[in-house]
Design a protein around this motif. Structure first.
Motif, short mmCIF file in Angstrom:
data_model
loop_
_atom_site.label_atom_id
_atom_site.label_comp_id
_atom_site.label_asym_id
_atom_site.label_seq_id
_atom_site.Cartn_x
_atom_site.Cartn_y
_atom_site.Cartn_z
N ARG A 72 0.83 -1.21 0.00
CA ARG A 72 0.00 0.00 0.00
C ARG A 72 0.86 1.26 0.00
N LYS A 73 1.99 1.20 0.68
CA LYS A 73 2.87 2.36 0.78
C LYS A 73 3.46 2.75 -0.58
N VAL A 74 3.83 1.76 -1.38
CA VAL A 74 4.49 2.05 -2.66
C VAL A 74 3.62 1.73 -3.88
N GLY A 75 2.41 1.26 -3.65
CA GLY A 75 1.50 0.99 -4.76
C GLY A 75 1.84 -0.24 -5.57
N LEU A 76 2.38 -1.26 -4.92
CA LEU A 76 2.72 -2.51 -5.60
C LEU A 76 2.10 -3.68 -4.83
N SER A 77 1.98 -4.80 -5.51
CA SER A 77 1.41 -5.97 -4.86
C SER A 77 2.42 -6.60 -3.90
N PRO A 78 1.93 -7.21 -2.82
CA PRO A 78 2.83 -7.87 -1.87
C PRO A 78 3.70 -8.95 -2.54
N ILE A 79 3.12 -9.66 -3.48
CA ILE A 79 3.87 -10.72 -4.18
C ILE A 79 5.02 -10.11 -4.97
N TYR A 80 4.76 -8.99 -5.64
CA TYR A 80 5.79 -8.33 -6.43
C TYR A 80 6.90 -7.80 -5.52
N ILE A 81 6.54 -7.24 -4.37
CA ILE A 81 7.55 -6.73 -3.42
C ILE A 81 8.42 -7.89 -2.93
N SER A 82 7.80 -8.99 -2.60
CA SER A 82 8.54 -10.16 -2.16
C SER A 82 9.53 -10.62 -3.23
N LYS A 83 9.07 -10.64 -4.46
CA LYS A 83 9.92 -11.04 -5.59
C LYS A 83 11.07 -10.05 -5.78
N MET A 84 10.80 -8.76 -5.66
CA MET A 84 11.84 -7.74 -5.80
C MET A 84 12.92 -7.92 -4.73
N PHE A 85 12.51 -8.17 -3.50
CA PHE A 85 13.49 -8.36 -2.43
C PHE A 85 14.42 -9.51 -2.76
N LYS A 86 13.83 -10.61 -3.16
CA LYS A 86 14.63 -11.81 -3.44
C LYS A 86 15.57 -11.58 -4.62
#
Length: 160
Positions: A72-86
């Motif tokens: 919600r903070k950056v306007g992206l899906s949680p799954i996408y954020i998780s993928k970006m981190f990895k």
């Protein structure tokens, strides 16, 4: 491209196409150029987003931060954020959050006269036993030993 926020040079053709093959080659070159511009744009965007997320997590690691809240903070899906981190950091989100909390705990142990229980709550854990288990796993020794060691060290450093 500009409608989706991607800056790309306007296509320029130095010649008119005379047949289908020329049209096809020109179109392929144009598509390659557009794909390159798109990828460069999103690589920059992802790098900025990762930095934003890292900063936010570091500053708020003592809070309960879910992937949904970050999304919600950056306007992206949680799954996408998780993928970006990895992909970008080589570590999953929970491990990054845990590292932030443990680093904060180490600083508090070294710089304050707080009890282990106080430190546990201050860095975002709700159970001192669980915190101790995580700390030992990450640091190779229990936080109690580290806390005692840091207090003894500060006593010897301050004595004449």
């Amino acid at each position: 491209m500009s409608e989706i926020g991607v800056e790309a040079p306007a296509p320029f053709f130095a010649y008119q196409t005379g047949d289908f093959r020329q049209l096809r080659t020109g179109t392929e070159q144009l598509l390659k150029s557009m794909k390159k511009s798109y990828k460069e744009h999103y690589d920059r965007l992802e790098a900025d987003t990762i930095q934003q997320l890292k900063h936010y997590i570091t500053e708020h690691s003592h809070e309960d931060i879910s992937l949904e809240a970050l999304g919600r903070k950056v306007g992206l899906s949680p799954i996408y954020i998780s993928k970006m981190f990895k992909e970008k950091l080589g570590v999953n989100y929970i491990d990054f959050l845990t590292e932030c909390r443990i680093e904060k705990a180490k600083k508090l142990m070294a710089d304050s006269g707080k009890s282990l229980k106080e430190i546990t709550f201050e860095v975002g854990y709700h159970e001192p036993n669980y915190f101790s288990k995580v700390f030992k796993k990450m640091c190779g020794q229990s936080p109690t030993i580290m806390l005692i060691y840091s207090k003894e060290e500060s006593l010897t450093c301050c004595s004449p």
